[in-house]
Motif scaffolding. Structure first.
Motif, PDB file in Angstrom:
ATOM      1  N   LEU A  29       0.835  -1.207   0.000  1.00 12.85           N
ATOM      2  CA  LEU A  29       0.000   0.000   0.000  1.00 12.85           C
ATOM      3  C   LEU A  29       0.866   1.251   0.000  1.00 12.85           C
ATOM      4  CD1 LEU A  29      -2.860  -0.923   2.522  1.00 12.85           C
ATOM      5  CD2 LEU A  29      -3.074  -0.585   0.043  1.00 12.85           C
ATOM      6  N   ALA A  30       1.968   1.204   0.769  1.00 14.50           N
ATOM      7  CA  ALA A  30       2.881   2.348   0.796  1.00 14.50           C
ATOM      8  C   ALA A  30       3.536   2.552  -0.555  1.00 14.50           C
ATOM      9  CB  ALA A  30       3.950   2.123   1.871  1.00 14.50           C
ATOM     10  N   VAL A  31       3.858   1.440  -1.264  1.00  9.98           N
ATOM     11  CA  VAL A  31       4.436   1.531  -2.606  1.00  9.98           C
ATOM     12  C   VAL A  31       3.440   2.199  -3.552  1.00  9.98           C
ATOM     13  CG1 VAL A  31       5.135   0.170  -4.621  1.00  9.98           C
ATOM     14  CG2 VAL A  31       6.018  -0.412  -2.351  1.00  9.98           C
ATOM     15  N   ARG A  32       2.171   1.779  -3.500  1.00  6.04           N
ATOM     16  CA  ARG A  32       1.156   2.377  -4.378  1.00  6.04           C
ATOM     17  C   ARG A  32       0.955   3.861  -4.063  1.00  6.04           C
ATOM     18  NH1 ARG A  32      -1.709  -2.533  -3.002  1.00  6.04           N
ATOM     19  NH2 ARG A  32      -1.515  -4.060  -4.679  1.00  6.04           N
ATOM     20  N   ASP A  33       0.939   4.180  -2.777  1.00  2.00           N
ATOM     21  CA  ASP A  33       0.750   5.590  -2.390  1.00  2.00           C
ATOM     22  C   ASP A  33       1.901   6.453  -2.916  1.00  2.00           C
ATOM     23  OD1 ASP A  33      -1.591   4.966  -1.123  1.00  2.00           O
ATOM     24  OD2 ASP A  33      -0.712   4.856   0.896  1.00  2.00           O
ATOM     25  N   ALA A  34       3.121   5.931  -2.855  1.00  6.52           N
ATOM     26  CA  ALA A  34       4.275   6.700  -3.344  1.00  6.52           C
ATOM     27  C   ALA A  34       4.153   6.966  -4.837  1.00  6.52           C
ATOM     28  CB  ALA A  34       5.565   5.943  -3.037  1.00  6.52           C
ATOM     29  N   VAL A  35       3.631   5.986  -5.573  1.00  3.81           N
ATOM     30  CA  VAL A  35       3.440   6.167  -7.014  1.00  3.81           C
ATOM     31  C   VAL A  35       2.332   7.193  -7.273  1.00  3.81           C
ATOM     32  CG1 VAL A  35       2.731   5.052  -9.161  1.00  3.81           C
ATOM     33  CG2 VAL A  35       4.287   3.871  -7.591  1.00  3.81           C
ATOM     34  N   LYS A  36       1.227   7.075  -6.518  1.00  6.31           N
ATOM     35  CA  LYS A  36       0.087   7.973  -6.728  1.00  6.31           C
ATOM     36  C   LYS A  36       0.446   9.428  -6.497  1.00  6.31           C
ATOM     37  CE  LYS A  36      -3.589   4.653  -5.602  1.00  6.31           C
ATOM     38  NZ  LYS A  36      -4.620   4.304  -4.581  1.00  6.31           N
ATOM     39  N   TYR A 116      11.669   5.383  -2.224  1.00  6.47           N
ATOM     40  CA  TYR A 116      10.882   4.387  -2.961  1.00  6.47           C
ATOM     41  C   TYR A 116      11.706   3.116  -3.174  1.00  6.47           C
ATOM     42  CZ  TYR A 116       7.847   2.318  -6.503  1.00  6.47           C
ATOM     43  OH  TYR A 116       7.014   1.481  -7.198  1.00  6.47           O
ATOM     44  N   HIS A 117      12.966   3.312  -3.515  1.00 12.66           N
ATOM     45  CA  HIS A 117      13.856   2.155  -3.686  1.00 12.66           C
ATOM     46  C   HIS A 117      13.976   1.375  -2.378  1.00 12.66           C
ATOM     47  CE1 HIS A 117      17.064  -0.311  -5.253  1.00 12.66           C
ATOM     48  NE2 HIS A 117      17.901   0.117  -4.321  1.00 12.66           N
ATOM     49  N   LYS A 122      12.898  -3.385   0.892  1.00 13.63           N
ATOM     50  CA  LYS A 122      12.256  -3.969   2.073  1.00 13.63           C
ATOM     51  C   LYS A 122      11.226  -5.022   1.673  1.00 13.63           C
ATOM     52  CE  LYS A 122       9.847  -2.791   6.372  1.00 13.63           C
ATOM     53  NZ  LYS A 122       9.243  -1.712   7.191  1.00 13.63           N
ATOM     54  N   GLU A 123      10.553  -4.789   0.532  1.00 12.83           N
ATOM     55  CA  GLU A 123       9.592  -5.772   0.033  1.00 12.83           C
ATOM     56  C   GLU A 123      10.296  -7.097  -0.271  1.00 12.83           C
ATOM     57  OE1 GLU A 123       6.221  -6.195  -3.508  1.00 12.83           O
ATOM     58  OE2 GLU A 123       7.826  -4.707  -3.670  1.00 12.83           O
ATOM     59  N   LEU A 124      11.490  -7.013  -0.878  1.00 13.09           N
ATOM     60  CA  LEU A 124      12.258  -8.229  -1.143  1.00 13.09           C
ATOM     61  C   LEU A 124      12.615  -8.943   0.160  1.00 13.09           C
ATOM     62  CD1 LEU A 124      14.754  -7.015  -3.927  1.00 13.09           C
ATOM     63  CD2 LEU A 124      12.771  -8.504  -4.214  1.00 13.09           C
ATOM     64  N   GLU A 125      13.062  -8.169   1.141  1.00 13.28           N
ATOM     65  CA  GLU A 125      13.464  -8.764   2.420  1.00 13.28           C
ATOM     66  C   GLU A 125      12.276  -9.419   3.121  1.00 13.28           C
ATOM     67  OE1 GLU A 125      17.106  -5.627   3.444  1.00 13.28           O
ATOM     68  OE2 GLU A 125      15.156  -5.422   4.425  1.00 13.28           O
ATOM     69  N   LEU A 126      11.141  -8.710   3.136  1.00 11.76           N
ATOM     70  CA  LEU A 126       9.949  -9.273   3.782  1.00 11.76           C
ATOM     71  C   LEU A 126       9.452 -10.520   3.049  1.00 11.76           C
ATOM     72  CD1 LEU A 126       7.848  -6.108   4.752  1.00 11.76           C
ATOM     73  CD2 LEU A 126       8.783  -7.818   6.319  1.00 11.76           C
ATOM     74  N   THR A 127       9.558 -10.507   1.716  1.00 13.09           N
ATOM     75  CA  THR A 127       9.128 -11.673   0.944  1.00 13.09           C
ATOM     76  C   THR A 127      10.003 -12.881   1.263  1.00 13.09           C
ATOM     77  OG1 THR A 127       8.331 -10.257  -0.855  1.00 13.09           O
ATOM     78  CG2 THR A 127       8.707 -12.570  -1.376  1.00 13.09           C
ATOM     79  N   ALA A 128      11.323 -12.663   1.312  1.00 16.45           N
ATOM     80  CA  ALA A 128      12.236 -13.753   1.663  1.00 16.45           C
ATOM     81  C   ALA A 128      11.978 -14.243   3.090  1.00 16.45           C
ATOM     82  CB  ALA A 128      13.684 -13.292   1.509  1.00 16.45           C
ATOM     83  N   ASP A 129      11.768 -13.296   4.016  1.00 16.68           N
ATOM     84  CA  ASP A 129      11.459 -13.669   5.400  1.00 16.68           C
ATOM     85  C   ASP A 129      10.168 -14.475   5.479  1.00 16.68           C
ATOM     86  OD1 ASP A 129      13.698 -12.329   6.201  1.00 16.68           O
ATOM     87  OD2 ASP A 129      12.663 -10.650   7.150  1.00 16.68           O
ATOM     88  N   TYR A 130       9.169 -14.031   4.732  1.00 17.80           N
ATOM     89  CA  TYR A 130       7.876 -14.717   4.723  1.00 17.80           C
ATOM     90  C   TYR A 130       8.023 -16.153   4.220  1.00 17.80           C
ATOM     91  CZ  TYR A 130       3.241 -16.041   2.996  1.00 17.80           C
ATOM     92  OH  TYR A 130       2.086 -16.736   2.725  1.00 17.80           O
ATOM     93  N   MET A 131       8.759 -16.313   3.130  1.00 18.02           N
ATOM     94  CA  MET A 131       8.938 -17.651   2.576  1.00 18.02           C
ATOM     95  C   MET A 131       9.659 -18.570   3.556  1.00 18.02           C
ATOM     96  SD  MET A 131       9.951 -16.573  -1.328  1.00 18.02           S
ATOM     97  CE  MET A 131      10.022 -18.244  -1.944  1.00 18.02           C
TER      98      MET A 131
END
Length: 337
Positions: A29-36, A116-117, A122-131
């Protein structure tokens, strides 16, 4: 480097996989807000085109969309292909994408926003952590199911033994009454009843005391090589049944038993042995794996310090099937052990 060899460290430690899922949803959601709100790409405010600031703003706006689309495409590819062990590779790919876009936009002072970067990293890190957390929870659930199956087997064995002991006691009790009525010697029957009563007491103790059980030390030279032992715990009436299960089809050879020791507090004894050999674990990522780089004799000495002299201990593995099979191996099949 640790992740590449299978030792994973969480970048954003959270309680469970569901919490990681929530954190990822919030971050996206934060990624989308930054784009908007046009904060994903840094754009020069006073770039002119054909001597017109308005044309310059339109041009940079269009180019920033193209740049962001290229960057986000790489970011999504990184997320889709990420695995717990290749997180650093994914980060390098994304960093390179940001750097390449910055080079292309140098003339107009355009680049991916650092904030934004950071969100996408952080999305990559959270995805790896989640997996990894999902894997951990699946493994824990599998081991919990195994523990419950083991407990049910123990309960069934104890219940069956108690039923058999009750039948025996009833039988010998009836015999005792008949012998007493006829005035015959009852000492042998009374000895049998005492033995049965002692067995019943032991059975009831085992059923009531969940910490009582057998600590075992086993090895499998054909599967793990020399100087590797497993130190485990079972509450089964016949502990070797558990050892035979461990030596099933998942390993090429049966396990060899070095020691089986009954303790009223087998849980504590097992934990103490695990702590003693903790630096020599094979698997430092999953502490539920109970294999250690140690000789059976080293474990015997440590165990003897804690419980006293061990009357029955086999220092050398029989490994009958392993030694019988080794002669048939081809030279290329031979391993260091």
């Amino acid at each position: 480097m640790l992740q590449e060899v299978g030792i994973y460290e969480y970048h954003h430690p959270l309680e469970n996989a569901e919490r990681y899922k929530q954190a990822l949803a919030e971050l996206r959601l934060a990624v989308r807000d930054a784009v908007k709100i046009s904060e994903a790409v840094v754009v020069a405010k006073k770039f002119s085109f054909n001597n017109s600031l308005a044309d310059g703003r339109r041009l940079t706006a269009d180019l920033s969309k193209l740049m962001l689309r290229a960057y986000n495409s790489e970011a999504e590819n990184c997320v889709r292909t990420i695995r717990a062990g290749n997180l650093d590779t994914a980060k390098r790919r994304l960093n390179k994408a940001a750097t390449d876009i910055e080079k292309l936009g140098t003339a107009m002072q355009m680049s991916v926003s650092p904030d934004y970067h950071a969100l996408r990293v952080k999305e990559l890190e959270l995805t790896a952590d989640y997996m990894m957390k999902v894997q951990d929870e699946r493994e824990a659930a599998r081991e919990e199911r195994e523990r419950l199956r083991e407990e049910r087997k123990v309960e069934q064995e104890l219940a069956a033994e108690r039923e058999q002991l009750d039948k025996e006691r009833s039988h010998y009790g009836a015999v005792l009454e008949r012998l007493r009525a006829s005035g015959q010697d009852t000492r042998e029957i009374q000895d049998q009843l005492s033995r049965i009563d002692e067995a019943i007491a032991q059975n009831d103790f085992r059923a009531a005391n969940i910490r009582a059980g057998y600590v075992y030390v086993i090895s499998n030279i054909g599967a793990f090589g020399p100087n590797v032992v497993k130190i485990g715990l079972t509450r089964r009436l016949e502990p070797l049944d558990r050892v035979r299960e461990l030596g099933g089809a998942s390993v090429p050879f049966p396990f060899d038993v070095h020691a089986v020791y009954f303790s009223d507090d087998a849980v504590t004894l097992e934990n103490e042995l695990h702590k003693e050999f903790a630096p020599r674990r094979l698997n430092h990522a999953n502490l539920r794996r109970e294999f250690f780089f140690a000789t059976p004799d080293e474990v015997r000495r440590t165990l003897a310090k804690k419980v006293g002299n061990l009357l029955d201990y086999n220092a050398s593995p029989d490994a009958t099937q392993y030694f019988q099979s080794k002669g048939y191996w081809r030279p290329g099949d031979q391993r260091s052990f």
